[in-house]
Design a protein around this motif. Structure first.
Motif, PDB file in Angstrom:
ATOM      1  N   GLY A  19       0.805  -1.200   0.000  1.00  0.00           N
ATOM      2  CA  GLY A  19       0.000   0.000   0.000  1.00  0.00           C
ATOM      3  C   GLY A  19       0.846   1.260   0.000  1.00  0.00           C
ATOM      4  N   THR A  20       0.161   2.383   0.166  1.00  0.00           N
ATOM      5  CA  THR A  20       0.798   3.697   0.165  1.00  0.00           C
ATOM      6  C   THR A  20       0.494   4.403   1.479  1.00  0.00           C
ATOM      7  N   SER A  29       1.709   7.972  23.645  1.00  0.00           N
ATOM      8  CA  SER A  29       2.936   7.450  24.243  1.00  0.00           C
ATOM      9  C   SER A  29       4.200   7.906  23.518  1.00  0.00           C
ATOM     10  N   GLY A  30       4.036   8.681  22.442  1.00  0.00           N
ATOM     11  CA  GLY A  30       5.195   9.193  21.726  1.00  0.00           C
ATOM     12  C   GLY A  30       5.635   8.355  20.548  1.00  0.00           C
ATOM     13  N   LYS A  31       4.922   7.284  20.250  1.00  0.00           N
ATOM     14  CA  LYS A  31       5.215   6.467  19.067  1.00  0.00           C
ATOM     15  C   LYS A  31       4.495   7.077  17.866  1.00  0.00           C
ATOM     16  N   TRP A  32       4.805   6.588  16.684  1.00  0.00           N
ATOM     17  CA  TRP A  32       4.141   7.033  15.466  1.00  0.00           C
ATOM     18  C   TRP A  32       3.357   5.873  14.877  1.00  0.00           C
ATOM     19  N   VAL A  33       2.200   6.178  14.310  1.00  0.00           N
ATOM     20  CA  VAL A  33       1.438   5.196  13.541  1.00  0.00           C
ATOM     21  C   VAL A  33       1.249   5.761  12.142  1.00  0.00           C
ATOM     22  N   PHE A  34       1.174   4.860  11.181  1.00  0.00           N
ATOM     23  CA  PHE A  34       1.138   5.239   9.778  1.00  0.00           C
ATOM     24  C   PHE A  34      -0.104   4.663   9.130  1.00  0.00           C
ATOM     25  N   GLY A  35      -0.903   5.548   8.541  1.00  0.00           N
ATOM     26  CA  GLY A  35      -2.097   5.116   7.814  1.00  0.00           C
ATOM     27  C   GLY A  35      -1.694   4.675   6.428  1.00  0.00           C
ATOM     28  N   VAL A  36      -2.058   3.446   6.078  1.00  0.00           N
ATOM     29  CA  VAL A  36      -1.679   2.884   4.780  1.00  0.00           C
ATOM     30  C   VAL A  36      -2.942   2.489   4.021  1.00  0.00           C
ATOM     31  N   GLY A  41      -8.294   0.020  -1.541  1.00  0.00           N
ATOM     32  CA  GLY A  41      -8.829   1.267  -1.021  1.00  0.00           C
ATOM     33  C   GLY A  41      -9.111   1.262   0.465  1.00  0.00           C
ATOM     34  N   THR A  42      -8.707   0.203   1.165  1.00  0.00           N
ATOM     35  CA  THR A  42      -8.899   0.104   2.607  1.00  0.00           C
ATOM     36  C   THR A  42      -7.728   0.763   3.324  1.00  0.00           C
ATOM     37  N   VAL A  43      -8.033   1.549   4.369  1.00  0.00           N
ATOM     38  CA  VAL A  43      -6.994   2.204   5.156  1.00  0.00           C
ATOM     39  C   VAL A  43      -6.877   1.517   6.504  1.00  0.00           C
TER      40      VAL A  43
END
Length: 56
Positions: A19-20, A29-36, A41-43
């Motif tokens: 995906g992109t 908590s200071g972590k990062w999450v990434f929407g893909v 077409g599902t995120v």
């Protein structure tokens, strides 16, 4: 150990599909999450440890 940071537009592999990255958000908590967004077409949101850059 340094967290890998992805940016919007990066082509990545998730545990289930390719995906992109379309969204990047910090967690409390200071972590990062990434929407893909996958090719269907599902995120879904993932931590950096669950993603890897697609080469080529």
């Amino acid at each position: 150990m340094t967290d890998t940071v992805f940016k919007p537009g990066d082509d990545v592999f998730t545990p289930g599909a390719r995906g992109t990255v379309i969204d990047v958000r910090p967690t409390p908590s200071g972590k990062w999450v990434f929407g893909v967004e996958n090719t269907a077409g599902t995120v879904a949101y993932f931590t950096a440890g669950a993603l890897r850059l697609a080469e080529g």
